[in-house]
Design an enzyme around this catalytic site. Structure first.
Site, short mmCIF file in Angstrom:
data_model
loop_
_atom_site.label_atom_id
_atom_site.label_comp_id
_atom_site.label_asym_id
_atom_site.label_seq_id
_atom_site.Cartn_x
_atom_site.Cartn_y
_atom_site.Cartn_z
N VAL A 134 0.82 -1.23 0.00
CA VAL A 134 0.00 0.00 0.00
C VAL A 134 0.85 1.27 0.00
O VAL A 134 0.31 2.37 -0.11
CB VAL A 134 -1.00 0.08 1.19
CG1 VAL A 134 -2.10 -0.95 1.06
CG2 VAL A 134 -0.31 0.00 2.52
N LYS A 135 2.17 1.13 0.11
CA LYS A 135 3.03 2.32 0.17
C LYS A 135 3.33 2.84 -1.25
O LYS A 135 2.84 2.31 -2.23
CB LYS A 135 4.30 1.99 0.94
CG LYS A 135 4.04 1.53 2.38
CD LYS A 135 3.33 2.60 3.18
CE LYS A 135 3.23 2.34 4.68
NZ LYS A 135 2.98 1.01 5.15
#
Ligand SMILES: Cc1ncc(COP(=O)(O)O)c(C=O)c1O
Length: 396
Positions: free
Chosen positions: A194-195
């Site tokens: 998700v980064k």
């Protein structure tokens, strides 16, 4: 699949839009496949290449790749020599890993409150928590907004303590035109899907300090001074373990993915900012919520887009709004339960309600909306319409 929408009718989306998601293309897959067919699956040439590229992005002399953002934080605490009896100041509004890293080293995390507008560590609150035992402050760039590094750096220098940036949300951001990664003594990053860029799992610590970088390279490799490839190149076998370390190595397979992702960072950050701009415009006059404030002189990396509900104008609590948005197919989330309220911290460190009132009050009100570069304009419109629909149903 979402439940029935708020009006009993069709939800805005028939499938759930997540709050964050990776973007992996064929070029990434080819880079990884090439490593799978090479001699080095781990601790080979791709690690050094990735570290060099990452240091370039962060504007630092050194980048040390490790197996997760959590490992990056632990490695940073080790590098600074945190040990039992030492205190490290951490903002209450963050992921548990920001504090756990202190506990891994036997140190004591000390929670400080955040600024009500930005939910970033409030330098005045941090200063109040400094004692003779304080060794470091961990500033968390919550949601992707860089902290007030000028004040935090001045404070750290004046009090003779180290400044660590938990920049796991903020790769690609900057403060006073300096990239995140170069703003503290040590900065830590996460490469979780998700980064901003991903290696599956992964992390990095950046620094300008060559001695700290060397200490961290040894720590991520069991506390051993040379790695397998270095010994093979030298044609020898002898190695020594000089301290207790861990296997926190990042593989060549993962670094190949990171190397292929990193050049796309600026385009992806631009898209994140564009989405945030659409939300800002849509919500500026919407009664019942407020986006977090953005400080001047910062370029936000928008890992998260966090809204605060104005509970005085709503008939229901955050959890009802959360469920209603999920029922519309919007994968909202909550970042975070203040760390000092987790049962582990309450039990081990006798923390609890009232310790950080700003973070505690914000926690009752916050929601993270979907934001990731592969979102389409249609996805953004769906989020906006769902928020408008749900708030108008529950507004007083
Ligand atoms: C602020 C913060 N610090 C540290 C971490 C830990 O990173 P990782 O999941 O890569 O271990 C996260 C993960 O989401 C995070 O949000």
């Amino acid at each position: 699949m979402p439940d029935l929408a708020i009006d009993g009718g069709k939800p805005i989306r028939s499938t759930m839009l997540p709050y964050g998601r990776q973007w992996v293309d064929d070029e990434d897959a080819r880079s990884v496949a090439a490593v799978l067919h090479s001699d080095w699956l781990t601790t080979g040439p791709k690690v050094v290449e990735f570290e060099t590229a990452f240091a370039g992005t962060a504007g630092t002399r050194h980048a040390v790749a490790v197996s997760s953002g959590t490992a990056a934080l632990h490695t940073a605490m080790y590098a600074l020599g945190i040990e039992p009896g030492d205190e490290v100041i951490i903002p209450a509004m963050t992921f548990a890993a920001s504090a756990n890293c202190v506990v891994y080293q036997g140190g004591t995390p000390v929670f400080a409150d955040v600024d009500p507008g930005t939910l970033l560590l409030d330098p005045r609150e941090a200063e109040k928590k400094i004692t003779a035992r304080t060794k470091a402050v961990i500033a968390v760039d919550f949601a992707g907004q860089p902290c007030d590094y000028e004040r935090l750096r001045t404070l750290a220098q004046r009090r003779g303590i180290k400044l660590v940036a938990d920049a796991c949300h903020a790769l690609g951001g900057s403060y006073a035109s300096k990239p995140v990664g170069s703003l503290a003594d040590l900065s830590t990053f996460s490469l979780h899907p998700v980064k901003h860029v991903t290696t599956g799992e992964g992390g990095v610590v950046t620094t300008d300090d060559a001695a700290l970088a060397q200490r961290m390279r040894i720590f991520r490799n069991h506390g051993i001074t040379s790695d397998h490839r270095q010994r093979e190149t030298a044609g020898g076998w002898h190695y020594e373990m000089v301290d207790l370390g861990y296997n926190y190595r990042l593989t060549d397979i993962q670094c190949a993915l990171g190397l292929s992702q990193l050049p796309k960072l600026s385009e992806w950050i631009a898209r994140r900012r564009q989405i945030a701009g659409c939300y800002d415009a849509a919500f500026s006059s919407l009664k019942g919520l407020q986006p977090l404030s953005v400080r001047p002189d910062t370029a936000h990396a928008y890992h998260l887009y966090v809204i605060r509900l104005d509970l005085d104008r709503l008939k229901v609590k955050r959890d009802t709004i959360f469920a209603a948005l999920r029922a519309e197919g919007i994968g909202v989330n909550v970042h975070y339960i203040p760390v000092h309220l987790h049962p582990f911290y309450q039990k081990r460190f006798a923390t609890g309600l009232g310790l950080c009132p700003v973070a505690e009050s914000a926690y009752e009100r916050i929601l993270s909306l979907p934001i990731f570069p592969a979102m389409t304009d249609r996805d953004c419109d769906d989020v906006i319409h769902a928020v408008q629909k749900v708030l108008s149903a529950y507004r007083m």
